[in-house]
Scaffold this active site. Sequence first.
Site, mmCIF file in Angstrom:
data_model
loop_
_atom_site.group_PDB
_atom_site.id
_atom_site.type_symbol
_atom_site.label_atom_id
_atom_site.label_comp_id
_atom_site.label_asym_id
_atom_site.label_seq_id
_atom_site.Cartn_x
_atom_site.Cartn_y
_atom_site.Cartn_z
ATOM 1 N N LYS B 77 0.845 -1.195 0.000
ATOM 2 C CA LYS B 77 0.000 0.000 0.000
ATOM 3 C C LYS B 77 0.882 1.246 0.000
ATOM 4 C CE LYS B 77 -4.014 1.954 2.484
ATOM 5 N NZ LYS B 77 -4.862 1.870 3.684
ATOM 6 N N SER B 157 -9.911 2.151 2.600
ATOM 7 C CA SER B 157 -8.938 2.848 1.774
ATOM 8 C C SER B 157 -7.948 1.925 1.077
ATOM 9 C CB SER B 157 -8.150 3.844 2.626
ATOM 10 O OG SER B 157 -7.344 3.166 3.580
ATOM 11 N N SER B 181 -10.342 0.010 6.918
ATOM 12 C CA SER B 181 -9.696 0.141 5.607
ATOM 13 C C SER B 181 -9.034 -1.125 5.087
ATOM 14 C CB SER B 181 -8.654 1.262 5.644
ATOM 15 O OG SER B 181 -9.300 2.505 5.525
#
Lengths: 504, 494
Positions: B77, B157, B181
């Site tokens: 990420k 997210s 997330s």
Amino acid sequence: MTELAYTEPKPKVIAGAKRDWELVIGMEVHAQIASNSKLFSGASTHFGAEPNSNVSLVDAAMPGMLPVVNEFCVEQAVRTGLGLKAQINLMSRFDRKNYFYPDLPQGYQISQLYHPIVGEGEILVDMEPGIARKVRVERIHIEQDAGKSVHDMDPEMSFVDLNRTGIALMEIVSRPDIRGPEEAAEYVRKLRQILRYLGTCDGNMQEGSLRADVNVSVCEPGAYERFRETGDFSHLGTRCEIKNMNSMRFIQQAIDYEARRQIAIIEDGSTVDQETRLYDPNKGETRSMRSKEEAHDYRYFPCPDLLPLTIEQAWVDEIKAGLPELPDEKKARFVTSYGMTEYDAGVLTAEVASANYFEQVAKGRDGKVAANWVINELFGRLNKEGVSVKDSPISADQLGGIIDLIAKGDISGKIAKDLFEIVWTEGGDPAEIVDARGMKQVTDMGAIEAAVDAVIAANPDKVAAVQEKPSMAGWFVGQVMKETGGKANPKAVNEMIQKKLGIV
Amino acid sequence: MDLSKLTIADARDALRAGDYTATELTQAYVDAVEGSDALNAYSTKTPEKALEMAAAADKRLAAGDAPDMCGIPLGIKDLFCTEGVQTQAASHILDGFKPQYESTVTTNLWNAGAVMLGKLNMDEFAMGSSNETSYYGPAISPWRRGNDDTALTPGGSSGGSAAAVSADLCLAATGTDTGGSIRQPAAFTGIVGVKPTYGRVSRWGIVAFASSLDQAGPMTKTVRDSAIMLKTMCSHDPKDSTSADIPVPDFEAALTGDIRGKKIGIPKEYRMDGMPAEIEALWHEGAEKLKAAGAEIVDISLPHTKYALPAYYVIAPAEASSNLSRYDGVKYGHRAKLKPGEGITEMYERTRAEGFGPEVQRRVMIGAYVLSAGFYDAYYLRAQKVRTLIRQDFEKVFADGIDQILTPATPSAAFGIGEMADADPIKMYLNDVFTVTVNLAGLPGVSVPAGVDHQGLPLGLQLIGQPWGEADMLNTAYALEQASSFTAKPVKWW
């Protein structure tokens, strides 16, 4: 511990056009914690390094960097709290104080608003022998210093030096117990002395290790006493804060100016605005930095990157057990054990190094004589030459040796001063110097008698005069000393002269 | 090799057995990533670095010194700082930022021999539930509603992570979870996502969103893979004061599938008005499966649940408003161009106005507001009190003997990109309704794919574990996974 008795100083009164006014002063002193690394990073705190060379990723607030508290700095704050006889809070917490400034890379300062590590303490502010004021300390908290913005190197740009960013500070906050400009300066001096005794701050004001924000207000006589009785701040005037003072002299000047400014406003029928001001030493005046309305909203909240700071009572006890003797105790002890005046004790205990020097000299010797020599001869000379006691060319043992020679009657006080000069410039063992250079005082009564006789014989007129005026005997003593090159024992000379001239 | 069926566990064994090399495996993923631009899952691709790392992994494999994650190709990420590799938290304000350091979590993975394929798309600064706030544009889910080719969100997210894992663009990915997330996108894309106990995984080197809530975790195809990867991610880190100094168990070894006698709590407050019947049914069936496996199903109450979302949307923005103050144009990233005569204030204002997207700006403003003088007590302090009550709710049921709590992971299946564009932001925030409580209480949670909806989209169930109870929680998740036998995969269209 013995405490010296004292009475409180009178508050400073300033006569206005209409009435007398009193001053009320509170101080926030920022003291840089003596630590090799920063509060939340491993970067060095070395002063005077190349700009931006003492900067870690944490100090520069790189993304994802986290603070880790430096335990040594916490210990120094606890030590300081104990030195100020303050309450140590076993649970304290770090908060973020949010504001934007280029020398504050995180966009917040990590400080302790809600739960400081140290609570109520006190500082005895000495004004003169027998006169002192106990000023209450409200709290001490630990926080990060900011960096430095440089605006005068380029017409277009500003530069930022982050070397100071993140260095550990203690903010020591007093109650509004200080009552005059001199007291304020003495408060800082005393606090600095205690910090230096504790070794928790070097107290170097030129390098910014000690800086003070001063809160000043004025009130009518009697109002302060009503405030102390009730704790109600409305009895006091509106205060202004003068920021970032780093000289005792400027602190006094700024307070005096600020008090008079406020008095003039009030007597004019207007009101003082609560605001932050800066002192301009060139103009000798304070000017507004920002008003209450412009004050930042710092949006304090607990720093979520740090757990509450919990410490053990046992650790605090351990630190307490390791505290050195502090100035007040030392001074009281010097007065009581050496029989010296409070003034002399104050001079000798101003710095640990001078107190230690004195005690080394006084060991096994007469304390008053030792104090006299240390203060008058040694300190006088050190001050003149701008040398610190640590770097004194005459060691405590050497000075002790000189005093021993006087005590034994080997040298007179006057010769001792010459000897002091020799040891100062050339070094060496005082007793050996005295032997080698024939400086030993003449105690041979025969030789003294001969010299006395010679002076009497050569000065019949003076002999006649001294019968009328016995105090003239001193003149004969002086002449004999001159004859003997100062080496005659003055006490023996004096006795001999009195005997020979028949003065009793 | 068939990447669509490959797991970390399989690849580990195959690599050790010499069935193929890490370089071959990595090359297969590099090729898959190369053809995946339509999904916009990767914000930065690092194929050369990946092959170098794979070669190093092959040496370790050959030397017989190969930890579990050795040679496993991962997506990271964009919130994790990776040394020398663009790290922007999917924000314009970190334009061109290449850290000089590596986050602790990725360091742990690389030390174990894992391979980095690149950085994964996400919501800007992890603020969002659909990946639509990304400066890079949204990552697109590989899943579609039947034959409808509407672009769907992979959630957020960690949307790029979810899209990449479910589309076989990596064997697994790192995610971060502040309010859901990891778990929400995992549920939207039919994968497993674990949010560990707060303090289990170091936050050092991960761009901070809300420090008291953020935790990194694995996003994988199976519970076993999560167990393997989580163990490597965990460590006590002296650089993170909130990192716990406790032993890391062998999570994989705990996967026995035996949950007989475990007490699984079903919290009544998670049964919300207007919840789709499919979700309700999925939840019920999940409970039945666990019961069939020998667990005891217990109705429980977590009475302060309804205050969790508002409390979260006070606390998280408050911390974010402060954490994001460092993005000021002074030190790194984007700096606005100034006009003559403009000064530092204009630089701050314009840099941040240009650099932050609308959602980030919204949360920074909410955060600044709830911390401001006069509002602090009413918002921030009250939210902290709610947070304490929520934690106590959980403590109480765990003290009563509940081992894990079963809830839906999300209130719906994945929605279409842009479908929420005109909606009240609160509607988007409702995506986190089942997940935020876990972050507020600092507990571990896992999202497990448990079925598909009427349009063929994946749905997930969430298990909430006791503090530091990841091993036991993953074992229950494993039992649920076995019982659910979720095998659906998106049909490749990209």
